[in-house]
Scaffold this active site. Structure first.
Site, PDB file in Angstrom:
ATOM      1  CB  SER A 260      -4.673  18.150  -4.934  1.00  0.00           C
ATOM      2  OG  SER A 260      -4.730  17.474  -6.158  1.00  0.00           O
ATOM      3  CE  LYS A 261       2.940  21.145  -6.186  1.00  0.00           C
ATOM      4  NZ  LYS A 261       4.144  20.451  -6.105  1.00  0.00           N
TER       5      LYS A 261
END
Ligand code: GLU
Length: 493
Positions: A260-261
């Site tokens: 994820s980011k």
């Protein structure tokens, strides 16, 4: 029947590396099967729309060379347009179609109006949770009569349309990666198919569209596998044959958590901005969740098209490891055409004021020679800045402790004098003059080995490592070499 696959992104702003992989596998599968790969935009969740997201996505795909021939494309004028005979390919332009199909389900009593307010649904959910049950719709509106429904509609009440799932029915489908997947309708919710804003939900639109667009294989992320039984039931309810399903494993980070980011770069754009070659990124992404029969790791797109086999997609999470990406990428850097790589590097040099735009043009040949000299060991173009200060900085800043100590060694003043004398006497400094020069210094002053080579390197570059000195001095030229040496002597010796 010819193979037709689709990539069906929701335009929510950025293209995750997982989406690139989904698109790529669809593309490769279509190529391999001589089929068609299309792109459909799934924009029915109006709360998540982001301006310009479709364009960004199309740019990212075209940068990566994962090109589709049907669906939503960028026209020659750069504007979003559509090609193909099964359009429109943007779901928000298909509302009338969904209305038609929802009517069919309502008429056949396979769907129903639901007037429950959000408040009521929240309460039901709370009670279910407190009883330790998995929250799901309690079927409150399933039994409303035609008259009751009409009265509520006439009174202007908001409603949604839900799928009327039969009780205790086993739904089964075959997934090319997962094998047989079974689920009982008792464990499924009466899914909302049409929302109160008149838009279909993903679950409804995806089935109608995949059917109407004659999709034969649905290749998508694993997160959708739990929704697939509902889709399969819908196909059944309509009397349609369901396509073949292929659910791709999640992409994990090196700690085995979902990528994820928060854990750094995950958007295709992040990698483009760092100056990776798209071929390198695509090569690596292909290997996250798929492995070829032999252990080949470097693949051109053509090779991928030949080698890709959906049966060899792994059923456990694929790890995205930036080190591995960089390893793959290094091959592309090393083999890159010097002009191509130089053009990729120049914006980074300009951005950090290493060179000006004008210099990029005037000194192009010099820049190209530098890029060619340092490209080995580079992973992406942005790294060029760390490699080239020695060529562009007017004043060398020496920070490395070992280098500073080296400059204080006893033989260094003699080495400096000798180099200065010999280089000054050259008409122009050239790579092939360096070896004989070193030989002379060795003979005349007894300086040799590391004392000679490292000493020279630090005097000219301020660094203990770097590209070959004969090449470095050729690029710098006589004046510049002498200027640098003198600067180092005055400031650090
Ligand atoms: N719109 C969905 C997404 O963005 C597509 C899922 C599918 O391929 O069915 O992930």
């Amino acid at each position: 029947m010819s193979v037709r696959v689709r990539f069906a992104p929701s335009p929510t702003g950025f293209v995750h590396i997982g989406s690139l992989r989904t698109a790529l596998y669809n593309y490769l599968f279509a190529k391999k099967m001589g089929g068609t790969y299309l792109l459909r935009v799934e924009d029915t969740d109006r709360t998540r729309l982001v301006d310009g997201a479709i364009e960004n996505m199309l740019h990212a795909m075209s940068w990566a060379n994962v090109e589709h021939t049907e669906g939503v494309v960028l026209g020659e004028d750069g504007k979003v347009t559509q090609v193909g005979e099964y359009g429109p390919y943007i779901q928000s332009e298909r509302l009338d179609i969904y209305k038609e199909y929802i009517k069919t389900l309502l008429e056949q009593d396979k769907a129903y109006y639901c007037f429950c307010s959000k408040d009521r649904l929240d309460k039901v959910r709370q009670v279910q949770k407190s009883e330790g049950k998995v929250p799901k719709y309690d079927g409150h509106c399933r039994g409303l009569s035609k008259e009751e429904i009409q009265a509520k509609i006439d009174a202007g009440q908001d409603y949604v349309i839900r799928l009327k799932l039969p009780a205790n029915k086993e739904i089964k489908f075959n997934d090319m990666v997962r094998g047989t997947v079974k689920m009982n309708t008792n464990d499924l919710d009466d899914q909302v198919l049409m929302k109160s804003d008149g838009f279909p939900t993903y679950h409804f639109a995806v089935v109608v569209d995949d059917y109407l667009m004659k999709i034969t294989h649905i290749i998508r992320g694993e997160e959708w596998i739990s929704s697939t039984p509902k889709h399969v039931y819908l196909y059944e309810a309509f009397g349609w044959e369901a396509p073949t399903f292929v659910h791709l494993p999640n992409i994990l980070n090196t700690e085995k958590k979902k990528l994820s980011k928060r854990h750094g770069d995950v958007a295709v754009e992040d990698f483009r901005k760092k100056g990776y070659f798209p071929e390198a990124l695509v090569n690596y992404v292909a290997l996250v969740g798929w492995s070829p029969e032999d252990n080949q790791e470097i693949f051109s797109m053509d090779e991928l098209e030949n080698a890709f086999d959906v049966k060899r997609v792994s059923n456990s999470g694929g790890v995205f490891d930036t080190n591995k990406l960089n390893w793959v990428s290094q091959h592309y850097m090393k083999d890159a055409d010097d002009d191509e790589l130089t053009k990729l590097c120049i914006p980074f040099l300009v951005e950090t004021n290493m060179i000006t735009k004008e210099e990029a043009q005037e000194d192009y040949d010099k820049i190209k020679a530098i890029v060619s000299l340092v490209k080995e060991g580079m992973h992406y173009a942005k790294e060029i800045n760390e490699k080239v200060d020695v060529f562009f900085k007017d004043e060398l800043k020496i920070e490395e402790q070992d280098a500073l100590e080296f400059l204080k060694l006893e033989h260094m003043p003699t080495l400096y004098e000798a180099l200065e004398e010999k280089i000054s006497n050259m008409d122009e400094i050239q790579a092939d003059l360096i070896k004989p020069m070193f030989k002379e210094i060795q003979k005349e002053h007894g300086i040799k080995g590391k004392n000679l080579f490292m000493g020279t390197r630090i005097l000219i570059t301020g660094q203990m490592h770097g590209p070959e000195i004969p090449h470095v001095v050729t690029i710098l030229g006589k004046e510049e070499v002498l200027k640098r040496m003198s600067f180092v002597k005055q400031n650090y010796m």
